[in-house]
Write a protein that holds these residues in place. Structure first.
Motif: not given
Length: 247
Positions: A7-8, A42-44, A61-62, A67-70
């Motif tokens: 959650h980010c 996880v980013i949104f 960004i993703t 390898d860092r973000f979903f």
């Protein structure tokens, strides 16, 4: 142990009423996360008046840091009505996003959103802002869709809502919660004792809450090693690795 923050927020909003719809900068937050041992996030988007645009910015960004973000696509149930299917198709098939984000602050979640999630076999992170009855309805209507309800249903620390939500969490196999922003530790502990580790996901609600502080709550639960691994990464990874159905 693999630690995944479920959650980010990321990017810029255009509302200018507060950080949540103005700017969600990741530079310092990534440093904090790395220092805390978090490997993936996880980013949104932050709140925005144009989620199609905001989702595209998050996709940048993703794509730069796969390898860092979903990525999750943010949707507005009312403003995006009639376009949800196309937006989700773009998010899943072009951006490689793994889920959806919906917030009651915008509008109550809709059938259109739930059916798109069902179609693509992806989870929905829905913040009901304490409106627990809606969670009961969507969980029963869409038993084949997984719903992540953050903050034990209320970032506003609504004790009544959080206690009521634990019953829903226990009753429905497709309802999960995340630990982000939960300030009443006794309620979090009650949720764990009632439903077990398999229904609880670690989250931070970054970049505004410090990941090390949010991790401390998991430490305080004193979970057995296997259950700690589930909460910190195993549970969200399981929800995200269902192969999406491409339409």
């Amino acid at each position: 142990m693999l630690i995944i923050d479920c959650h980010c927020h990321a990017g810029e909003g255009d509302g200018f009423t507060g950080p949540w719809d103005t700017r969600a900068p990741l530079k310092k937050f990534i440093q904090w996360s790395q220092e805390a041992g978090i490997r993936k996030t996880v980013i949104f988007p932050a709140f925005h008046t144009d989620y199609a645009r905001a989702n595209a910015l998050v996709a940048n960004i993703t794509n730069r840091y796969p390898d860092r973000f979903f990525g999750f696509a943010f949707l507005h149930a009312e403003r995006d009505k009639g376009k949800i299917g196309a937006m989700v198709k773009t998010a899943v098939e072009q951006y490689g996003f793994k889920g959806l984000k919906v917030h009651r602050h915008d509008a109550r979640i809709s059938r259109e959103i739930c059916e798109a999630a069902r179609q693509y076999r992806i989870p929905v992170l829905y913040d009901p802002t304490g409106e627990v009855s809606t969670v009961e309805l969507i969980a029963a209507e869409y038993p084949d869709v997984n719903f992540i309800i953050p903050h034990l249903s209320s970032f506003a620390d609504d004790w009544r809502a959080q206690i009521a939500f634990i019953d829903v969490l226990a009753r429905h196999a497709n309802v999960y919660t995340d630990t982000s922003g939960v300030r009443r530790f006794d309620v979090l502990e009650t949720a764990y004792k009632r439903v077990g580790a398999a229904k609880i996901l670690f989250g931070t609600d970054g970049p505004w809450l410090h990941p090390a502080v949010e991790l401390a709550k998991i430490d305080a639960l004193k979970l057995p090693l296997r259950e700690r691994a589930m909460v910190l990464g195993g549970n969200i990874l399981k929800l995200l690795t269902l192969e999406p159905v491409r339409k």
